[in-house]
Design a protein around this motif. Structure first.
Motif, PDB file in Angstrom:
ATOM      1  N   VAL A 129       0.856  -1.178   0.000  1.00 29.81           N
ATOM      2  CA  VAL A 129       0.000   0.000   0.000  1.00 29.81           C
ATOM      3  C   VAL A 129       0.896   1.233   0.000  1.00 29.81           C
ATOM      4  O   VAL A 129       1.838   1.331   0.791  1.00 29.81           O
ATOM      5  CB  VAL A 129      -0.924   0.010   1.241  1.00 29.81           C
ATOM      6  CG1 VAL A 129      -1.753   1.287   1.277  1.00 29.81           C
ATOM      7  CG2 VAL A 129      -1.821  -1.220   1.243  1.00 29.81           C
ATOM      8  N   THR A 130       0.578   2.160  -0.894  1.00 29.69           N
ATOM      9  CA  THR A 130       1.299   3.426  -0.970  1.00 29.69           C
ATOM     10  C   THR A 130       0.279   4.542  -0.860  1.00 29.69           C
ATOM     11  O   THR A 130      -0.760   4.510  -1.523  1.00 29.69           O
ATOM     12  CB  THR A 130       2.065   3.553  -2.305  1.00 29.69           C
ATOM     13  OG1 THR A 130       2.917   2.421  -2.463  1.00 29.69           O
ATOM     14  CG2 THR A 130       2.890   4.833  -2.340  1.00 29.69           C
ATOM     15  N   ILE A 131       0.586   5.513  -0.007  1.00 33.88           N
ATOM     16  CA  ILE A 131      -0.304   6.655   0.176  1.00 33.88           C
ATOM     17  C   ILE A 131       0.495   7.940  -0.010  1.00 33.88           C
ATOM     18  O   ILE A 131       1.528   8.130   0.624  1.00 33.88           O
ATOM     19  CB  ILE A 131      -1.019   6.597   1.548  1.00 33.88           C
ATOM     20  CG1 ILE A 131      -1.952   7.794   1.741  1.00 33.88           C
ATOM     21  CG2 ILE A 131      -0.059   6.454   2.690  1.00 33.88           C
ATOM     22  CD1 ILE A 131      -2.877   7.672   2.939  1.00 33.88           C
ATOM     23  N   TYR A 132       0.014   8.773  -0.918  1.00 30.50           N
ATOM     24  CA  TYR A 132       0.640  10.060  -1.197  1.00 30.50           C
ATOM     25  C   TYR A 132      -0.065  11.102  -0.342  1.00 30.50           C
ATOM     26  O   TYR A 132      -1.299  11.187  -0.354  1.00 30.50           O
ATOM     27  CB  TYR A 132       0.512  10.415  -2.682  1.00 30.50           C
ATOM     28  CG  TYR A 132       1.348   9.518  -3.555  1.00 30.50           C
ATOM     29  CD1 TYR A 132       2.613   9.904  -3.965  1.00 30.50           C
ATOM     30  CD2 TYR A 132       0.887   8.266  -3.941  1.00 30.50           C
ATOM     31  CE1 TYR A 132       3.396   9.071  -4.758  1.00 30.50           C
ATOM     32  CE2 TYR A 132       1.656   7.426  -4.734  1.00 30.50           C
ATOM     33  CZ  TYR A 132       2.903   7.837  -5.133  1.00 30.50           C
ATOM     34  OH  TYR A 132       3.684   7.017  -5.906  1.00 30.50           O
TER      35      TYR A 132
ATOM     36  N   LYS B  35      -4.795   7.308   6.823  1.00 26.49           N
ATOM     37  CA  LYS B  35      -3.732   6.569   7.517  1.00 26.49           C
ATOM     38  C   LYS B  35      -4.270   5.917   8.787  1.00 26.49           C
ATOM     39  O   LYS B  35      -3.866   4.793   9.125  1.00 26.49           O
ATOM     40  CB  LYS B  35      -2.561   7.500   7.840  1.00 26.49           C
ATOM     41  CG  LYS B  35      -1.808   7.954   6.597  1.00 26.49           C
ATOM     42  CD  LYS B  35      -0.538   8.697   6.914  1.00 26.49           C
ATOM     43  CE  LYS B  35      -0.768   9.991   7.639  1.00 26.49           C
ATOM     44  NZ  LYS B  35       0.477  10.749   7.870  1.00 26.49           N
ATOM     45  N   ALA B  36      -5.205   6.578   9.470  1.00 23.67           N
ATOM     46  CA  ALA B  36      -5.787   6.004  10.687  1.00 23.67           C
ATOM     47  C   ALA B  36      -6.537   4.711  10.369  1.00 23.67           C
ATOM     48  O   ALA B  36      -6.423   3.726  11.113  1.00 23.67           O
ATOM     49  CB  ALA B  36      -6.718   7.008  11.350  1.00 23.67           C
ATOM     50  N   LEU B  37      -7.288   4.696   9.282  1.00 21.24           N
ATOM     51  CA  LEU B  37      -8.001   3.468   8.904  1.00 21.24           C
ATOM     52  C   LEU B  37      -7.017   2.352   8.561  1.00 21.24           C
ATOM     53  O   LEU B  37      -7.181   1.214   9.004  1.00 21.24           O
ATOM     54  CB  LEU B  37      -8.943   3.726   7.731  1.00 21.24           C
ATOM     55  CG  LEU B  37      -9.691   2.496   7.198  1.00 21.24           C
ATOM     56  CD1 LEU B  37     -10.509   1.815   8.298  1.00 21.24           C
ATOM     57  CD2 LEU B  37     -10.573   2.884   6.020  1.00 21.24           C
TER      58      LEU B  37
ATOM     59  N   GLU C 231       4.465   5.782   2.830  1.00 23.78           N
ATOM     60  CA  GLU C 231       3.935   7.134   2.708  1.00 23.78           C
ATOM     61  C   GLU C 231       4.898   7.967   1.892  1.00 23.78           C
ATOM     62  O   GLU C 231       6.099   8.007   2.175  1.00 23.78           O
ATOM     63  CB  GLU C 231       3.726   7.762   4.081  1.00 23.78           C
ATOM     64  CG  GLU C 231       3.143   9.146   4.018  1.00 23.78           C
ATOM     65  CD  GLU C 231       2.843   9.740   5.386  1.00 23.78           C
ATOM     66  OE1 GLU C 231       2.380  10.891   5.424  1.00 23.78           O
ATOM     67  OE2 GLU C 231       3.075   9.068   6.405  1.00 23.78           O
ATOM     68  N   VAL C 232       4.359   8.628   0.881  1.00 21.25           N
ATOM     69  CA  VAL C 232       5.147   9.527   0.051  1.00 21.25           C
ATOM     70  C   VAL C 232       4.623  10.940   0.294  1.00 21.25           C
ATOM     71  O   VAL C 232       3.525  11.285  -0.151  1.00 21.25           O
ATOM     72  CB  VAL C 232       5.045   9.157  -1.442  1.00 21.25           C
ATOM     73  CG1 VAL C 232       5.868  10.128  -2.283  1.00 21.25           C
ATOM     74  CG2 VAL C 232       5.465   7.720  -1.678  1.00 21.25           C
ATOM     75  N   ALA C 233       5.384  11.720   1.050  1.00 22.90           N
ATOM     76  CA  ALA C 233       4.992  13.096   1.350  1.00 22.90           C
ATOM     77  C   ALA C 233       5.356  13.979   0.158  1.00 22.90           C
ATOM     78  O   ALA C 233       6.499  13.984  -0.283  1.00 22.90           O
ATOM     79  CB  ALA C 233       5.686  13.580   2.609  1.00 22.90           C
ATOM     80  N   LEU C 234       4.378  14.694  -0.355  1.00 25.03           N
ATOM     81  CA  LEU C 234       4.591  15.521  -1.540  1.00 25.03           C
ATOM     82  C   LEU C 234       4.984  16.953  -1.221  1.00 25.03           C
ATOM     83  O   LEU C 234       5.208  17.749  -2.135  1.00 25.03           O
ATOM     84  CB  LEU C 234       3.314  15.527  -2.391  1.00 25.03           C
ATOM     85  CG  LEU C 234       2.902  14.176  -2.968  1.00 25.03           C
ATOM     86  CD1 LEU C 234       1.570  14.291  -3.693  1.00 25.03           C
ATOM     87  CD2 LEU C 234       3.977  13.622  -3.889  1.00 25.03           C
ATOM     88  N   ASP C 235       5.108  17.282   0.060  1.00 24.47           N
ATOM     89  CA  ASP C 235       5.477  18.642   0.453  1.00 24.47           C
ATOM     90  C   ASP C 235       6.804  19.048  -0.181  1.00 24.47           C
ATOM     91  O   ASP C 235       7.815  18.363  -0.001  1.00 24.47           O
ATOM     92  CB  ASP C 235       5.592  18.740   1.974  1.00 24.47           C
ATOM     93  CG  ASP C 235       4.293  18.364   2.655  1.00 24.47           C
ATOM     94  OD1 ASP C 235       3.318  19.115   2.512  1.00 24.47           O
ATOM     95  OD2 ASP C 235       4.275  17.313   3.314  1.00 24.47           O
TER      96      ASP C 235
ATOM     97  N   PRO D 110      -5.259  12.585   0.140  1.00 20.01           N
ATOM     98  CA  PRO D 110      -4.332  11.527  -0.223  1.00 20.01           C
ATOM     99  C   PRO D 110      -4.732  10.868  -1.536  1.00 20.01           C
ATOM    100  O   PRO D 110      -5.881  10.960  -1.953  1.00 20.01           O
ATOM    101  CB  PRO D 110      -4.469  10.529   0.929  1.00 20.01           C
ATOM    102  CG  PRO D 110      -5.899  10.655   1.337  1.00 20.01           C
ATOM    103  CD  PRO D 110      -6.209  12.136   1.179  1.00 20.01           C
ATOM    104  N   GLN D 111      -3.769  10.221  -2.138  1.00 16.47           N
ATOM    105  CA  GLN D 111      -4.011   9.306  -3.248  1.00 16.47           C
ATOM    106  C   GLN D 111      -3.432   7.972  -2.790  1.00 16.47           C
ATOM    107  O   GLN D 111      -2.287   7.908  -2.344  1.00 16.47           O
ATOM    108  CB  GLN D 111      -3.372   9.784  -4.546  1.00 16.47           C
ATOM    109  CG  GLN D 111      -4.028  11.018  -5.121  1.00 16.47           C
ATOM    110  CD  GLN D 111      -5.508  10.826  -5.419  1.00 16.47           C
ATOM    111  OE1 GLN D 111      -5.936   9.781  -5.921  1.00 16.47           O
ATOM    112  NE2 GLN D 111      -6.303  11.829  -5.080  1.00 16.47           N
ATOM    113  N   ILE D 112      -4.248   6.936  -2.880  1.00 17.29           N
ATOM    114  CA  ILE D 112      -3.897   5.651  -2.288  1.00 17.29           C
ATOM    115  C   ILE D 112      -3.863   4.575  -3.360  1.00 17.29           C
ATOM    116  O   ILE D 112      -4.774   4.482  -4.190  1.00 17.29           O
ATOM    117  CB  ILE D 112      -4.937   5.284  -1.202  1.00 17.29           C
ATOM    118  CG1 ILE D 112      -5.017   6.410  -0.165  1.00 17.29           C
ATOM    119  CG2 ILE D 112      -4.603   3.945  -0.557  1.00 17.29           C
ATOM    120  CD1 ILE D 112      -6.319   6.464   0.596  1.00 17.29           C
TER     121      ILE D 112
END
Length: 84
Positions: free
Chosen positions: A4-7, A19-21, A31-35, A54-56
């Motif tokens: 699983v990847t979450i942006y 992320k909590a779920l 996790e890919v932080a786009l900041d 997010p995009q998951i």
């Protein structure tokens, strides 16, 4: 479990909810932080056509955002996607 990847972006409440779920389900995710990463954000937009976070992704499947993730959970379809 599938990869699983979450942006995300810092300060995004929807990112935190998603992320909590995933954490509640015991899912280890990347996790890919786009900041401050304009090129990564552009590449993500080119891939999914959305600028929001997010995009998951579960494996190669684009799930969508937080609302989409929770909809899968309500429909009892999320666990099947997360299974290997």
């Amino acid at each position: 479990m599938s990869t699983v990847t979450i942006y995300t972006k810092r300060g995004c409440s929807y990112c935190e909810l998603a992320k909590a779920l995933l954490n509640k389900k015991g899912v280890v995710f990347d996790e890919v932080a786009l900041d401050g990463k304009a090129d990564a954000a552009k590449a993500l937009f080119a891939r999914v056509g959305r600028r929001t976070v997010p995009q998951i992704f579960i494996g190669e499947t684009h799930v969508g955002g937080c609302d989409d993730l929770y909809a899968l959970e309500r429909q009892n379809r999320l666990d099947a996607l997360l299974a290997p």
